[in-house]
Design a protein around this motif. Structure first.
Motif, mmCIF file in Angstrom:
data_model
loop_
_atom_site.group_PDB
_atom_site.id
_atom_site.type_symbol
_atom_site.label_atom_id
_atom_site.label_comp_id
_atom_site.label_asym_id
_atom_site.label_seq_id
_atom_site.Cartn_x
_atom_site.Cartn_y
_atom_site.Cartn_z
ATOM 1 N N ASN A 82 -0.935 9.516 3.826
ATOM 2 C CA ASN A 82 0.041 10.395 4.487
ATOM 3 C C ASN A 82 1.449 9.816 4.398
ATOM 4 O O ASN A 82 2.312 10.176 5.177
ATOM 5 C CB ASN A 82 -0.365 10.617 5.947
ATOM 6 N N PHE A 129 0.318 4.845 1.322
ATOM 7 C CA PHE A 129 -0.653 5.469 2.213
ATOM 8 C C PHE A 129 -0.851 6.939 1.875
ATOM 9 O O PHE A 129 0.037 7.591 1.332
ATOM 10 C CB PHE A 129 -0.210 5.334 3.663
ATOM 11 N N ASP A 160 2.183 8.461 15.293
ATOM 12 C CA ASP A 160 1.332 8.160 14.158
ATOM 13 C C ASP A 160 1.207 6.649 13.995
ATOM 14 O O ASP A 160 2.197 5.988 13.695
ATOM 15 C CB ASP A 160 1.994 8.803 12.931
ATOM 16 N N PHE A 198 12.982 -1.802 3.802
ATOM 17 C CA PHE A 198 12.294 -2.424 4.926
ATOM 18 C C PHE A 198 11.549 -3.700 4.566
ATOM 19 O O PHE A 198 11.736 -4.747 5.194
ATOM 20 C CB PHE A 198 11.326 -1.417 5.563
ATOM 21 N N THR A 201 -0.169 4.936 11.691
ATOM 22 C CA THR A 201 -0.091 4.379 10.342
ATOM 23 C C THR A 201 1.296 3.819 10.058
ATOM 24 O O THR A 201 1.473 3.032 9.139
ATOM 25 C CB THR A 201 -0.411 5.428 9.258
ATOM 26 N N LEU A 202 2.290 4.207 10.867
ATOM 27 C CA LEU A 202 3.622 3.647 10.661
ATOM 28 C C LEU A 202 3.631 2.150 10.922
ATOM 29 O O LEU A 202 4.236 1.379 10.178
ATOM 30 C CB LEU A 202 4.631 4.353 11.569
ATOM 31 N N ARG A 226 9.129 2.327 -1.831
ATOM 32 C CA ARG A 226 9.098 1.384 -0.726
ATOM 33 C C ARG A 226 8.067 0.299 -0.960
ATOM 34 O O ARG A 226 8.283 -0.881 -0.667
ATOM 35 C CB ARG A 226 8.793 2.128 0.574
ATOM 36 N N ALA A 227 6.904 0.711 -1.533
ATOM 37 C CA ALA A 227 5.838 -0.262 -1.743
ATOM 38 C C ALA A 227 6.129 -1.148 -2.951
ATOM 39 O O ALA A 227 5.641 -2.276 -3.021
ATOM 40 C CB ALA A 227 4.513 0.461 -1.918
ATOM 41 N N LEU A 262 10.709 4.591 18.208
ATOM 42 C CA LEU A 262 10.039 5.885 18.302
ATOM 43 C C LEU A 262 9.539 6.163 19.712
ATOM 44 O O LEU A 262 9.365 7.306 20.098
ATOM 45 C CB LEU A 262 8.868 5.926 17.316
ATOM 46 N N ASP A 264 2.096 -3.901 6.434
ATOM 47 C CA ASP A 264 1.857 -4.001 4.997
ATOM 48 C C ASP A 264 3.118 -4.494 4.288
ATOM 49 O O ASP A 264 3.051 -5.172 3.273
ATOM 50 C CB ASP A 264 1.458 -2.614 4.478
ATOM 51 N N LEU A 265 4.278 -4.147 4.854
ATOM 52 C CA LEU A 265 5.542 -4.550 4.253
ATOM 53 C C LEU A 265 6.069 -5.828 4.888
ATOM 54 O O LEU A 265 7.283 -6.001 5.028
ATOM 55 C CB LEU A 265 6.564 -3.405 4.406
ATOM 56 N N ARG A 274 11.305 -2.779 15.397
ATOM 57 C CA ARG A 274 11.902 -1.918 14.375
ATOM 58 C C ARG A 274 11.197 -0.587 14.228
ATOM 59 O O ARG A 274 11.782 0.374 13.734
ATOM 60 C CB ARG A 274 11.877 -2.629 13.004
ATOM 61 N N VAL A 275 9.933 -0.532 14.621
ATOM 62 C CA VAL A 275 9.193 0.716 14.421
ATOM 63 C C VAL A 275 8.723 1.333 15.738
ATOM 64 O O VAL A 275 9.052 2.465 16.054
ATOM 65 C CB VAL A 275 7.977 0.485 13.493
ATOM 66 N N THR A 290 0.819 -1.205 0.000
ATOM 67 C CA THR A 290 0.000 0.000 0.000
ATOM 68 C C THR A 290 0.855 1.259 0.000
ATOM 69 O O THR A 290 1.879 1.318 0.680
ATOM 70 C CB THR A 290 -0.890 0.030 1.259
ATOM 71 N N ALA A 311 1.900 0.495 8.101
ATOM 72 C CA ALA A 311 2.777 0.389 6.933
ATOM 73 C C ALA A 311 3.767 -0.756 7.111
ATOM 74 O O ALA A 311 4.039 -1.500 6.171
ATOM 75 C CB ALA A 311 3.531 1.698 6.736
ATOM 76 N N ALA A 337 3.273 7.673 5.469
ATOM 77 C CA ALA A 337 3.688 6.772 6.556
ATOM 78 C C ALA A 337 5.134 6.330 6.422
ATOM 79 O O ALA A 337 5.470 5.170 6.632
ATOM 80 C CB ALA A 337 2.771 5.553 6.631
ATOM 81 N N LEU A 338 6.020 7.247 6.051
ATOM 82 C CA LEU A 338 7.443 6.906 5.998
ATOM 83 C C LEU A 338 7.999 6.841 7.400
ATOM 84 O O LEU A 338 7.612 7.615 8.270
ATOM 85 C CB LEU A 338 8.201 7.975 5.201
ATOM 86 N N PHE A 339 8.913 5.897 7.655
ATOM 87 C CA PHE A 339 9.488 5.749 8.989
ATOM 88 C C PHE A 339 10.456 6.903 9.246
ATOM 89 O O PHE A 339 11.493 7.004 8.598
ATOM 90 C CB PHE A 339 10.225 4.418 9.108
ATOM 91 N N PRO A 340 10.125 7.773 10.215
ATOM 92 C CA PRO A 340 10.940 8.975 10.394
ATOM 93 C C PRO A 340 12.331 8.695 10.930
ATOM 94 O O PRO A 340 13.236 9.514 10.774
ATOM 95 C CB PRO A 340 10.128 9.812 11.393
ATOM 96 N N HIS A 341 12.502 7.556 11.583
ATOM 97 C CA HIS A 341 13.807 7.293 12.181
ATOM 98 C C HIS A 341 14.710 6.512 11.232
ATOM 99 O O HIS A 341 15.765 6.029 11.624
ATOM 100 C CB HIS A 341 13.641 6.529 13.501
ATOM 101 N N MET A 342 14.272 6.341 9.966
ATOM 102 C CA MET A 342 15.115 5.641 8.997
ATOM 103 C C MET A 342 15.367 6.526 7.792
ATOM 104 O O MET A 342 14.562 7.405 7.471
ATOM 105 C CB MET A 342 14.423 4.367 8.515
#
Lengths: 372, 314, 285
Positions: free
Chosen positions: A103, A101, C184, A118, C186-187, A166-167, C209, C193-194, C204-205, A99, C190, A105-110
């Motif tokens: 917004n 998304f 958030d 990922f 949705t992280l 990413r998707a 955070l 989803d992956l 990992r997520v 998917t 996501a 939904a990117l991982f901010p810490h990566m």
């Protein structure tokens, strides 16, 4: 899984196309048994290598259907299958469906590269394979120069492309896109529309795209499903949906419409305002009183008295929009009618003025009978 | 399309129900360690205490496993040692009264000093605000005992205040401030002041000052604006702060012990007495449960008020 | 009036500076600032005196006899003080660690979810230690532990650790929960989803955070445990002193500035921790 670079010609006959995602009788009710019905007995078959769009106003259920396909909402009733296999009970991390998304939904810490990597990591791919695929993806979305950047430092358009990469990296069977362009400004959005179309052709992956913007849907899709209040009203190519809308809602939602009262007799329909036209009535519509659709661009107006085959109208308002002019007219029956015609170069005085009487010509074949 | 490949459809809602059940079960399992620890070492013992409140005191402390309601009776009443009649336990009653009045006075005092302080901090520019917040937080995180000792240093007979007053010849003999109700009240106000400041600060920080501007625009004086606009808007913070001060005051133990000595007991000290020299565990248990009941009532009242406030806003 | 003087008058009028008007400051309330500043002064004055007299060369707590570090030396050489200090730190470290783990799990379970059966009950139980006065919990634990001690004869640190962990949990829970609610969700969607299995989603997520909230909770619990007087006093067995209970005991006897010295150390340690706390919560926003 599909090869990333599909060099085969796009499938052309129905026989060649196979069904990728099939939904049968999917119903989703939120809350208790008499709660909110987001999806009402939805059935649709989406083909391989297709750019399929779910189109409808907010609250119509398009995002819910997407989430059911992705696996984040278990359906209350119905079956979902992928390539013939029932996947209704599979959790999302076991479905080869990814998917993009709304917004991002990117991982901010990566970093960008780690975000793209990922899904591949989770699938247990080897380090070298991951590295190659990430590089390939970055090239595909033209983001190689930003591979080590933190995602929070990127612009909206750049984040969008990372989300796409990413998707796509795990090479899924189906890619779901949940209104991905809604946060972008107009110019960027138009660029991304072309981008997405190109990506779909290059990768050969089935794209299921959700939007409420009918122009976007018409431009990008191979086929469109128009949804309203949890139901699919019509599925067809952009041309079919535009020219032959199955019902009033679809006609109204896509493009501009004029609805007129008429009487149907066999394959000929007579407008209350005057004039007869040959039509192909849709199934299930009986002779007698019907509603018909005429698109504004299929009619033209000139100043003066109506002649043969022309209808008498009064001009109420004239709206100029650069490339065309829309005239808001009133027919003898009191019905309103919008006529749109392109502006010829340096032409003044040919169009009637506001308040004038004028003559309206409806092109033959422009009348579509609606199933109401 | 291969019909045979499609499994038979599950019952309506079955998939959702299964997912919901799994989710619920996982959440309970995750919470289990925390719940277990708290139940065993915080909540559970309270139930044991209920049992103990109905037993008889042992000769050297602890209890004898004989049923008795004396523990509860002695909370408010006492038996005359000569003629065995029941009368009011004056000592206890004066202790309850002292606890209640000192707690109320402390709450009022912290309001008077805390609300302006919170207002001051919250209306600073964002950069300076952090500095003042830091200043108010450091005492908050300092040990309660240390802060009580600091007050003791001030008001002792050989303490700073007396020394200064003596040196200035304002008094001839040291003032007896320690071991009085005044000392306890003074100490509690000092110790619990940050607890009032922080919630009120949070409320003022969220205040939309455009509302205040609107009030002034509509000809309100500063006092009227404060009374009719600001105060109602920060009321939740003030109520929260009051509760955060009042309840610990009721159950205070350290501060009255250090500053009040053995003569001016508060509720907490009375309870402790039963487990020390008093050797009346059942009475101690009953007193504790009484204190807890009073606190619960105050908390329920607080919840009532705040939910009513929330409903009013809507 | 002559033309020249008229011109001069006009010019003078224009050159005169406009009367400076202060903008109407809606944030100012009369009298609040002085009260606030006085309050700050009042908050720090007793503590300053305490610190000041810890450097007193004499034994009196109020008569200055010159600067000296003798009380710090005395405290540092006092076996009881060192024993109590070690025990306090150990107790705080262990209790805060266990409480952080339990609180993190509980926060993950109760946040960012639609109402599930029993959520309010779990929430109430976790916050229960905050709602009951310490003295009540202390005597309840005294009763229960006395019974266990008599039955098993064991009088180790485990009682203190258990009691501290219990009241540390809600203090850990609150900042972790607060941090989790701003994340958030949705992280995590996501990540699933992956193809990430639930454990990987967590490690990992979610946890990377959530980490600042967990640290904040740990620090809060650490300080709360270090500072605890009442429960520790009632639960401890003979000889198991922590710094606060040691000081409480000292207050019964002849009071020397050693108490001031220890208090100053505690004060400085607290200030350091608060600075760290502010720095962490500002840096990670």
């Amino acid at each position: 899984m599909n090869a990333l670079h599909s060099t085969a010609a796009p499938p052309s006959s129905a026989a060649e196309r196979e069904t990728a995602i099939e939904a049968r009788g999917i119903t989703k009710i939120f809350g208790a048994a008499n709660g909110f019905m987001a999806l009402d007995n939805v059935s649709v078959a989406i083909r391989r290598n297709e750019f399929f769009t779910l189109l409808g106003p907010s609250g119509c259920g398009k995002t819910t259907l997407l989430r059911v396909i992705a696996g984040f909402e278990p359906p209350t009733m119905g079956v979902l299958s992928l390539n013939g296999r029932d996947i209704s009970q599979l959790p999302p991390n076991k479905r080869p469906v990814n998917t993009v998304f709304q917004n991002y939904a990117l991982f901010p810490h990566m970093s960008v590269a780690n975000n793209i990597a990922f899904g591949l990591e989770m699938l247990g791919k080897s380090k070298s394979e991951i590295k190659d695929t990430v590089t390939e993806m970055l090239k595909l979305v033209q983001m190689e120069h930003l591979r080590s950047r933190r995602t929070s430092e990127l612009s909206g358009g750049q984040q969008q492309r990372v989300a796409l990469a990413r998707a796509l990296a795990p090479k899924p069977e189906v890619l779901l896109l949940d209104e991905p362009l809604s946060a972008l400004d107009l110019k960027l959005r138009k660029e991304m529309q072309i981008e997405l179309k190109r990506l779909q052709h290059e990768t050969g992956i089935t794209f299921i795209f959700v939007t409420h913007d009918q122009e976007e849907a018409l431009t990008m899709s191979d086929r469109i499903a128009v949804m309203s209040a949890g139901k699919i009203l019509q599925v067809g190519s952009p041309r079919e949906i535009y020219a032959k809308p199955a019902e009033r809602f679809v006609a109204n939602f896509i493009g501009e419409s004029n609805f007129l009262n008429a009487t149907l007799a066999g394959d000929s329909v007579t407008l209350d305002a005057g004039g007869s036209f040959t039509v192909t009535p849709p199934e299930g519509v009986a002779d007698g009183e019907v509603s018909v659709l005429v698109r504004p661009e299929h009619a033209s107006v000139r100043a003066g008295e109506p002649g043969a085959g022309e209808l008498a109208v009064t001009v109420e308002t004239i709206v100029y929009s650069g490339d065309a002019t829309t005239l808001h007219l009133k027919l003898a029956t009191g019905e309103t009618f919008k006529a749109k015609q392109p502006n010829a170069p340096a032409e003044a005085g040919v169009l009637p003025a506001e308040g004038d009487s004028a003559a309206l010509t409806i092109a033959p074949g422009a009348v579509t009978v609606l199933k109401d | 399309m291969t019909d045979s490949a499609l499994a038979s459809e599950p019952a309506p809602g079955a998939l959702e129900a299964h997912a919901a059940r799994q989710d619920s079960r996982n959440r309970w399992l995750l919470s289990l360690p925390a719940l277990l620890i708290i139940f065993l070492f915080a909540s559970g013992p309270l139930f044991v205490m209920v049992i103990y409140s109905f037993l008889s005191p042992g000769d050297y402390g602890n209890v004898k496993w004989d049923f008795s309601t004396d523990g509860w009776v002695n909370v408010l009443l006492q038996r005359d040692i000569f003629d065995d009649t029941l009368m009011w336990a004056d000592a206890h009653l004066s202790i309850f009264w002292r606890s209640l009045s000192l707690s109320l006075i402390t709450t009022v005092l912290t309001l008077i000093f805390g609300v302006p302080t919170a207002w001051f901090i919250a209306t600073q520019r964002p950069g300076k605000r952090e500095f003042w917040l830091f200043l108010v937080t450091v005492p908050f995180w300092t040990n309660l005992l240390v802060r009580t000792i600091a007050i003791q240093e001030l008001i002792r007979a050989e303490g700073v205040i007396n020394n200064v007053l003596l040196a200035l010849h304002i008094i001839d003999e040291p003032l007896q401030m320690m071991f009085t109700d005044f000392a306890i009240g003074f100490g509690m106000t000092y110790v619990y002041l940050p607890l009032m400041v922080l919630p009120v600060y949070a409320a003022v920080e969220k205040l939309d000052f455009r509302l205040v501007e609107a009030a002034y625009d509509l000809y309100a004086s500063r006092w009227t604006a404060f009374r009719r606009v600001i105060l109602p808007l920060i009321k939740p913070g003030i109520i929260a702060g009051s509760i955060l001060v009042f309840i610990p005051c009721l159950g205070a133990y350290v501060t009255p012990r250090v500053l009040g000595g053995g003569k001016n007991l508060m509720f907490g000290n009375l309870i402790e007495l039963q487990f020390g020299a008093g050797r009346n565990w059942p009475l101690g248990a009953a007193l504790s449960l009484t204190l807890m009941a009073i606190v619960m009532v105050a908390l329920i009242y607080y919840v009532r008020i705040t939910s009513r406030e929330e409903k009013k806003d809507v | 009036m002559s033309e020249a003087s008229l011109t001069t008058a006009i010019v003078e009028e224009r050159v005169k500076p406009a009367k400076r008007r202060r903008a109407y400051n809606v944030r100012r309330l009369p009298g609040f600032a002085p009260i606030a500043l006085f309050t700050f002064f009042a908050l720090y004055a007793p503590l300053s005196i305490l610190v000041f007299y810890s450097f007193n060369a004499g034994t009196s707590l109020a008569i200055w006899e010159g600067f000296s570090l003798r009380w710090y030396q005395q405290a540092a050489n006092n076996a009881q003080v060192l024993d109590a200090a070690v025990r306090s730190l150990l107790l705080a470290a262990v209790s805060a660690s266990v409480a952080s783990v339990a609180a993190t799990m509980a926060a993950l379970a109760t946040t960012r979810t639609r109402r599930f059966k029993g959520r309010t009950m779990i929430y109430a139980l976790i916050n229960q230690p905050l709602m009951v006065p310490e003295i009540v919990t202390a005597v309840a634990l005294l009763i229960v532990f006395a019974w266990i001690k008599v039955a098993t004869g064991y009088t180790g640190m485990i009682y203190l650790i258990a009691a501290h962990t219990a009241f540390c949990i809600p203090f850990c829970y609150l900042p972790i929960r607060a941090r989790l609610e701003t994340m958030d969700d949705t992280l995590e969607v996501a990540a699933r989803d992956l193809y990430a299995p639930p454990l990987k989603v967590l490690t990992r997520v979610t946890l990377p955070l959530l980490w600042p909230g967990i640290i904040a909770g740990y620090m809060l619990a650490f300080v709360i445990s270090l500072d605890d007087v009442v429960i520790t006093e009632f639960v401890k067995s003979a000889g198991q002193e922590t710094i606060p209970t040691y000081m409480l005991g000292q207050l019964r006897r002849v009071v020397t500035p050693e108490v001031n010295a220890i208090s100053t150390v505690i004060l400085v340690a607290g200030a350091v921790l608060v600075t760290l706390f502010f720095w962490i919560s500002r840096g990670r926003r």
